[in-house]
Scaffold this active site. Structure first.
Site, short mmCIF file in Angstrom:
data_model
loop_
_atom_site.label_atom_id
_atom_site.label_comp_id
_atom_site.label_asym_id
_atom_site.label_seq_id
_atom_site.Cartn_x
_atom_site.Cartn_y
_atom_site.Cartn_z
N SER A 172 0.86 -1.19 0.00
CA SER A 172 0.00 0.00 0.00
C SER A 172 0.90 1.24 0.00
O SER A 172 2.10 1.14 0.30
CB SER A 172 -0.83 -0.03 1.29
OG SER A 172 -1.49 1.20 1.48
N TYR A 199 -2.28 -1.72 10.30
CA TYR A 199 -2.29 -1.84 8.83
C TYR A 199 -0.90 -1.51 8.28
O TYR A 199 -0.36 -2.24 7.44
CB TYR A 199 -3.35 -0.90 8.25
CG TYR A 199 -3.55 -1.02 6.76
CD1 TYR A 199 -4.26 -2.08 6.21
CD2 TYR A 199 -3.04 -0.06 5.88
CE1 TYR A 199 -4.46 -2.18 4.83
CE2 TYR A 199 -3.24 -0.15 4.50
CZ TYR A 199 -3.95 -1.21 3.98
OH TYR A 199 -4.14 -1.31 2.62
N1 LIG Z 1 -8.63 0.24 -1.65
C1 LIG Z 1 -7.54 0.92 -1.33
O1 LIG Z 1 -7.56 2.16 -1.20
C2 LIG Z 1 -6.23 0.19 -1.11
C3 LIG Z 1 -5.07 0.96 -0.95
C4 LIG Z 1 -3.87 0.32 -0.74
C5 LIG Z 1 -3.81 -1.06 -0.70
N2 LIG Z 1 -4.96 -1.80 -0.87
C6 LIG Z 1 -4.84 -3.26 -0.80
O2 LIG Z 1 -5.44 -3.85 -1.93
C7 LIG Z 1 -5.90 -5.18 -1.60
C8 LIG Z 1 -7.31 -5.36 -2.12
O3 LIG Z 1 -8.18 -4.53 -1.38
P1 LIG Z 1 -9.48 -3.84 -2.00
O4 LIG Z 1 -9.29 -2.39 -1.88
O5 LIG Z 1 -9.83 -4.43 -3.32
O6 LIG Z 1 -10.56 -4.22 -0.86
P2 LIG Z 1 -11.90 -5.08 -0.89
O7 LIG Z 1 -12.41 -5.09 0.51
O8 LIG Z 1 -12.81 -4.58 -1.95
O9 LIG Z 1 -11.37 -6.52 -1.30
C9 LIG Z 1 -10.60 -7.32 -0.44
C10 LIG Z 1 -10.98 -8.77 -0.63
O10 LIG Z 1 -10.19 -9.57 0.27
C11 LIG Z 1 -11.04 -10.57 0.80
N3 LIG Z 1 -10.53 -11.08 2.07
C12 LIG Z 1 -10.44 -10.43 3.25
N4 LIG Z 1 -9.99 -11.26 4.20
C13 LIG Z 1 -9.78 -12.46 3.61
C14 LIG Z 1 -9.31 -13.71 4.07
N5 LIG Z 1 -9.00 -13.94 5.36
N6 LIG Z 1 -9.20 -14.73 3.18
C15 LIG Z 1 -9.55 -14.55 1.88
N7 LIG Z 1 -10.02 -13.39 1.40
C16 LIG Z 1 -10.13 -12.36 2.24
C17 LIG Z 1 -12.39 -9.85 0.98
O11 LIG Z 1 -13.47 -10.78 1.12
C18 LIG Z 1 -12.46 -9.03 -0.30
O12 LIG Z 1 -13.07 -9.76 -1.35
C19 LIG Z 1 -5.76 -5.29 -0.08
O13 LIG Z 1 -4.59 -6.02 0.23
C20 LIG Z 1 -5.62 -3.84 0.36
O14 LIG Z 1 -4.93 -3.71 1.59
C21 LIG Z 1 -6.16 -1.20 -1.08
#
Ligand SMILES: NC(=O)c1ccc[n+]([C@@H]2O[C@H](COP(=O)([O-])OP(=O)(O)OC[C@H]3O[C@@H](n4cnc5c(N)ncnc54)[C@H](O)[C@@H]3O)[C@@H](O)[C@H]2O)c1
Length: 269
Positions: free
Chosen positions: A142, A155
């Site tokens: 991130s 986080y």
């Molecule tokens: N959205 C943002 O602004 C952002 C910024 C930086 C990093 N990220 C990273 O991107 C990645 C994807 O996140 P996103 O934004 O698409 O969020 P999101 O919540 O839309 O998707 C995350 C997915 O991970 C799944 N998940 C959570 N815990 C789990 C587990 N124990 N086992 C299996 N699946 C699990 C959830 O069910 C969900 O489908 C994450 O690692 C997040 O930290 C997101």
């Protein structure tokens, strides 16, 4: 990896957000998909979207924090496709709360998914990736894997760890055909804020309120993030910043490695 056609792409966290957009994006590039998530309903919906668009996907309900489940998923992928070329360790969650308000149970929860999930996914698939003419492992850190942020101690701890893990792995893999990519998105419009946990001090409906605010702040869509990740896979980029916010954070961190907190406070309050 210039051509993705007929490659096998494994994606965790494929039920939502970046994971779902990546599934659809990699499918359009001609990849066969192996999708995992612990949210069965969302996962089934992603599989339906992939199939409706003419793609092929296997899926498995997997809690990435459970090593045995990740190992079983890897075995199932290899049994079905006989290979894995791209592995995206994307599943992730967030937790809001100042360190003193966070319980060890909550700390374990986020470490289990965001860090151990990445470690388990990488280790389970690495021997198979090494068997391929070219392959890559993509780990979601991130912009908060570059700077520390208040109420995000847990986080940030996980996302700094993912960066350290992935950058070290890159060096271990330098004489192989496997690329490790550390991905640093800024704010991406997904369900992450709505799915976030909050410590008790935040009160009821904290996630609804925060999700609304986050949606206004986050400038990049999940599809744009997926497109950037696919571009990085093709170009074998080892570090990917997604969004102008992530790029600004990276610059501020480089310019003011010990003072960026004050700069961020002055800029964003
Ligand atoms: N959205 C943002 O602004 C952002 C910024 C930086 C990093 N990220 C990273 O991107 C990645 C994807 O996140 P996103 O934004 O698409 O969020 P999101 O919540 O839309 O998707 C995350 C997915 O991970 C799944 N998940 C959570 N815990 C789990 C587990 N124990 N086992 C299996 N699946 C699990 C959830 O069910 C969900 O489908 C994450 O690692 C997040 O930290 C997101």
């Amino acid at each position: 990896m210039k051509v993705l056609d007929k490659k096998v792409a494994v994606i965790t966290g494929a039920a939502s957000g970046i994971g779902r957009s990546l599934a659809l994006g990699l499918m359009k590039e001609g990849c066969f998909l192996a999708l995992a998530d612990y949210n069965k309903k969302g996962l089934d919906e992603t599989v339906r979207l992939v199939k409706d668009a003419g793609g092929a996907a296997m899926s498995q309900v997997v809690d990435v924090a459970d090593r045995a489940q990740v190992d079983r998923f890897a075995a199932a992928v290899i049994k079905k496709y006989k290979q894995a070329d791209i592995v995206v360790n994307n599943a992730g969650v967030t937790l809001f709360g100042r360190l003193e308000d966070v319980s060890y149970r909550e700390f374990d929860w986020i470490m289990g998914i965001n860090l151990w999930g990445v470690v388990y996914g990488t280790r389970a698939f690495l021997p198979h990736l090494k068997n391929r003419p070219e392959a890559c492992v993509v780990n979601l850190s991130s912009a908060f894997g570059l700077i520390g942020v208040p109420s995000q101690t847990t986080y940030c701890a996980t996302k700094f760890a993912v960066r350290g893990f992935t950058e070290s792995l890159q060096r271990e893999l330098k004489d192989t055909r496997v690329t490790a990519i550390s991905v640093h998105p800024g704010g991406i419009k997904t369900n992450i804020a709505f799915n976030a946990r909050f410590t008790s001090g935040f009160g009821k409906d904290a996630n609804k309120k925060f999700a609304k605010r986050f949606d206004r702040m986050a400038r990049t869509t999940a599809d744009e993030a997926a497109k950037a990740i696919i571009g990085a896979i093709k170009r074998k980029k080892r570090r990917l910043l997604i969004g102008a916010d992530a790029k600004i954070i990276d610059i501020i961190q480089r310019l003011f490695p010990s003072m960026y907190g004050r700069v961020m406070d002055a800029l964003y309050g």
